[in-house]
Design a protein around this motif. Structure first.
Motif, PDB file in Angstrom:
ATOM      1  N   GLY A 147      -6.313   1.426  -0.859  1.00 27.89           N
ATOM      2  CA  GLY A 147      -5.599  -0.121  -0.905  1.00 27.89           C
ATOM      3  C   GLY A 147      -6.638  -0.826  -2.166  1.00 27.89           C
ATOM      4  N   GLU A 148      -8.116  -0.491  -1.979  1.00 25.80           N
ATOM      5  CA  GLU A 148      -8.934  -1.282  -2.818  1.00 25.80           C
ATOM      6  C   GLU A 148      -8.821  -0.620  -4.261  1.00 25.80           C
ATOM      7  OE1 GLU A 148     -12.660  -0.156  -1.282  1.00 25.80           O
ATOM      8  OE2 GLU A 148     -12.448  -1.943   0.139  1.00 25.80           O
ATOM      9  N   TRP A 149      -8.190   0.355  -4.357  1.00 22.41           N
ATOM     10  CA  TRP A 149      -8.313   1.381  -5.642  1.00 22.41           C
ATOM     11  C   TRP A 149      -7.142   0.767  -6.726  1.00 22.41           C
ATOM     12  CZ3 TRP A 149      -4.229   4.634  -7.303  1.00 22.41           C
ATOM     13  CH2 TRP A 149      -4.523   5.444  -8.471  1.00 22.41           C
ATOM     14  N   ALA A 150      -5.957   0.584  -5.909  1.00 21.18           N
ATOM     15  CA  ALA A 150      -4.550   0.173  -6.428  1.00 21.18           C
ATOM     16  C   ALA A 150      -4.583  -0.870  -7.393  1.00 21.18           C
ATOM     17  CB  ALA A 150      -3.487   0.347  -5.496  1.00 21.18           C
ATOM     18  N   ASP A 151      -3.843  -0.977  -8.574  1.00 19.51           N
ATOM     19  CA  ASP A 151      -3.479  -2.241  -9.051  1.00 19.51           C
ATOM     20  C   ASP A 151      -2.090  -2.672  -8.986  1.00 19.51           C
ATOM     21  OD1 ASP A 151      -5.662  -2.650 -10.858  1.00 19.51           O
ATOM     22  OD2 ASP A 151      -5.349  -0.676 -11.951  1.00 19.51           O
ATOM     23  N   ALA A 152      -1.536  -1.817  -8.243  1.00 19.96           N
ATOM     24  CA  ALA A 152       0.020  -2.082  -7.778  1.00 19.96           C
ATOM     25  C   ALA A 152       0.341  -0.767  -6.785  1.00 19.96           C
ATOM     26  CB  ALA A 152       0.744  -1.932  -8.889  1.00 19.96           C
ATOM     27  N   TYR A 153       0.935  -1.427  -5.685  1.00 19.94           N
ATOM     28  CA  TYR A 153       1.377  -0.178  -4.582  1.00 19.94           C
ATOM     29  C   TYR A 153       2.984  -0.149  -4.721  1.00 19.94           C
ATOM     30  CZ  TYR A 153       1.168   2.392  -0.141  1.00 19.94           C
ATOM     31  OH  TYR A 153       1.113   3.288   0.582  1.00 19.94           O
ATOM     32  N   ILE A 154       3.478   0.891  -5.026  1.00 22.66           N
ATOM     33  CA  ILE A 154       5.177   1.228  -5.107  1.00 22.66           C
ATOM     34  C   ILE A 154       5.424   2.280  -3.905  1.00 22.66           C
ATOM     35  CG2 ILE A 154       6.884   2.019  -6.431  1.00 22.66           C
ATOM     36  CD1 ILE A 154       4.487  -0.222  -7.919  1.00 22.66           C
ATOM     37  N   ILE A 155       6.413   1.758  -3.095  1.00 27.51           N
ATOM     38  CA  ILE A 155       6.740   2.429  -1.853  1.00 27.51           C
ATOM     39  C   ILE A 155       8.236   2.766  -2.230  1.00 27.51           C
ATOM     40  CG2 ILE A 155       7.212   2.378   0.512  1.00 27.51           C
ATOM     41  CD1 ILE A 155       4.793   0.567   0.832  1.00 27.51           C
ATOM     42  N   ALA A 156       8.245   4.164  -2.662  1.00 25.94           N
ATOM     43  CA  ALA A 156       9.781   4.408  -3.064  1.00 25.94           C
ATOM     44  C   ALA A 156       9.953   5.954  -2.467  1.00 25.94           C
ATOM     45  CB  ALA A 156       9.696   4.207  -4.692  1.00 25.94           C
ATOM     46  N   PRO A 157      10.930   6.582  -2.080  1.00 23.88           N
ATOM     47  CA  PRO A 157      11.912   5.505  -1.155  1.00 23.88           C
ATOM     48  C   PRO A 157      11.363   4.839   0.064  1.00 23.88           C
ATOM     49  CG  PRO A 157      12.375   7.914  -0.854  1.00 23.88           C
ATOM     50  CD  PRO A 157      11.175   7.787  -1.856  1.00 23.88           C
TER      51      PRO A 157
END
Ligand code: C5P
Length: 422
Positions: A94-104
């Motif tokens: 969570g700290e690392w991410a620039d964006a979190y994509i939940i797919a599907p």
């Protein structure tokens, strides 16, 4: 006397070095994820994948780790208590991410996210993501499940709490039935990620602006089965719409009949004739900040539209034509000082003088002179050579470019025009 304006650097909107966290749930649409990872890696993004337990039944860890060039994350508990990084891996992503994509995103995981349940890596990382980072959720499931009251309630809650929900598309579902539930194709998801990540960071002057783009040809009916049209493919207009949306503009794309997919985040209106295009455009005149006429609008239409199919009774026939409305000129005639009118001047023969004439006659702020050569520049092809002339007489010659890149360069000039305030 036209002046050549200085070359500004072209900043490609890309995901280079951005950290993209991909959470994959157990749904059949997970088969699209390997292709999505390839597209993201092509843009030189860093990709980490988290699988739910159910997702491992649909895509293999080996495929995803090979493509992302990183180990896939699944378990919230450390593999080994002696590896320091493993102790806190449920928060480090969570700290690392620039964006979190939940797919599907399945109905089950959507419900967990809404309730704050964090019993696996995917849901725990959702809670630890920095609040300002984009969170894109792509629900994909059976149509009835998607429409169910609980899924809709949960999605509404996520949307109110900082997530962007990308509604599934209509089409054939895994059940064999047709309905709303299909996850968008990887190309589209990749574009949306780019918009979410770079759009927020770009600080573009087009951010929040309302832009109307006309694109493609128009068809002018002779009878019920024949029409007058031209070879416009719509590629330039679609590229402009996509580029503007990436910069955070609210884009309405009014297009004649073309065979192109709708760019991510763009509101598309399909029309057929020039009169229909004019009608659709007029509705947006007052609210738009920028009007870009990239359509090859037919100048004339048959005086009479004959019902049915005209029979061939003679060796020759005449079709009387009347002038069509000029959609772009109609806009610039009524535009307020803050509104910009931008057009194209495609010429098969002639010179930049025609474009300058059109700029003045149609009271435009910017015109793109487009010398048609049928091979590298003009209709149908993927490339274009544009010369941009603004209302102050500044001229910018662009080299032979891919239409996407030509669109980016053109918008750079539009942004400059806005910032100069002249
Ligand atoms: O056809 P013409 O060279 O005059 O086109 C110049 C510009 O005007 C283009 O941007 C085109 O999209 C726009 N136009 C229009 N409606 C027309 C004709 C042209 O919006 N009927």
């Amino acid at each position: 006397m036209p002046r050549i304006i200085e070359e500004e650097s072209y900043t490609a909107m890309s995901l280079k070095d951005k950290n993209i966290l991909l959470g994959v749930c157990g749904g059949i649409a997970a088969y699209k994820i390997p292709m999505l990872i390839r597209l993201l890696k092509k843009q030189e993004a860093n990709v980490r994948v988290i699988l739910t337990q159910a997702a491992t039944r649909f895509v293999t860890e080996l495929t995803l780790s090979t493509l992302s060039q990183e180990p896939v994350l699944k378990d919230i508990f450390p593999d080994s208590s002696s590896v320091k990084e493993d102790w806190t891996k449920h928060i480090s992503m969570g700290e690392w991410a620039d964006a979190y994509i939940i797919a599907p995103a399945t109905a089950n995981t959507i419900a967990k996210l809404t309730a704050g349940i964090c019993d696996d890596m995917l849901t725990a990382s959702f809670l630890t993501l920095r609040p300002e980072k984009p969170k894109l959720i792509f629900p994909a499931m059976d149509g009835e499940m998607f429409a169910s009251a609980s899924v809709q309630r949960n999605l509404a809650w996520l949307s109110e709490n900082g997530c962007t929900i990308i509604n599934p598309e209509s089409g054939e579902l895994a059940s064999g039935q047709c309905g709303t539930g299909r996850m968008p194709e990887p190309e589209k998801i990749s574009e949306m990620i780019e918009t979410a990540v770079t759009g927020n960071l770009a600080g573009s002057t087009l951010h929040g602006k309302s832009i109307v783009v006309t694109a493609g040809p128009t068809r002018e009916k002779i009878d019920d089965v024949r029409f007058i049209s031209n070879y416009s493919s719509g590629k330039m207009g679609f590229a402009l719409a996509a580029a503007a949306a990436k910069r955070g503009a609210a884009v309405t794309l009014i297009t004649g009949p073309v065979h192109l997919p709708t760019p991510a985040g763009v509101n598309r209106l399909d029309v057929e004739s020039a009169s229909e295009m004019d009608l659709a455009a007029k509705k947006h005149y007052p609210s738009c900040d920028i009007f870009i006429g990239a359509a090859a609008v037919a100048d004339y239409r048959p005086m009479n539209h004959v019902a049915g199919k005209i029979k061939k009774n003679s060796t020759a026939m005449e079709i009387g034509l009347v002038r069509n409305p000029d959609v772009l000129a109609g806009f610039s005639k009524q535009k307020k000082t803050h509104q910009l009118a931008i057009g194209f001047s495609l010429e098969t023969a002639g010179n930049i003088g025609y474009a300058i004439e059109k700029l003045e006659q149609k009271k435009l702020d910017l015109i793109a002179y487009n010398a048609y050569d049928g091979k590298t520049s003009g209709f149908e092809v993927d490339t274009n050579i544009l010369t941009l002339i603004d209302r102050n007489g500044n001229v910018k010659e662009l080299p032979l470019l891919d239409k996407q890149e030509a669109a980016e360069r053109m918008l750079n000039v539009v942004e400059k025009l806005i910032s100069s305030g002249k």
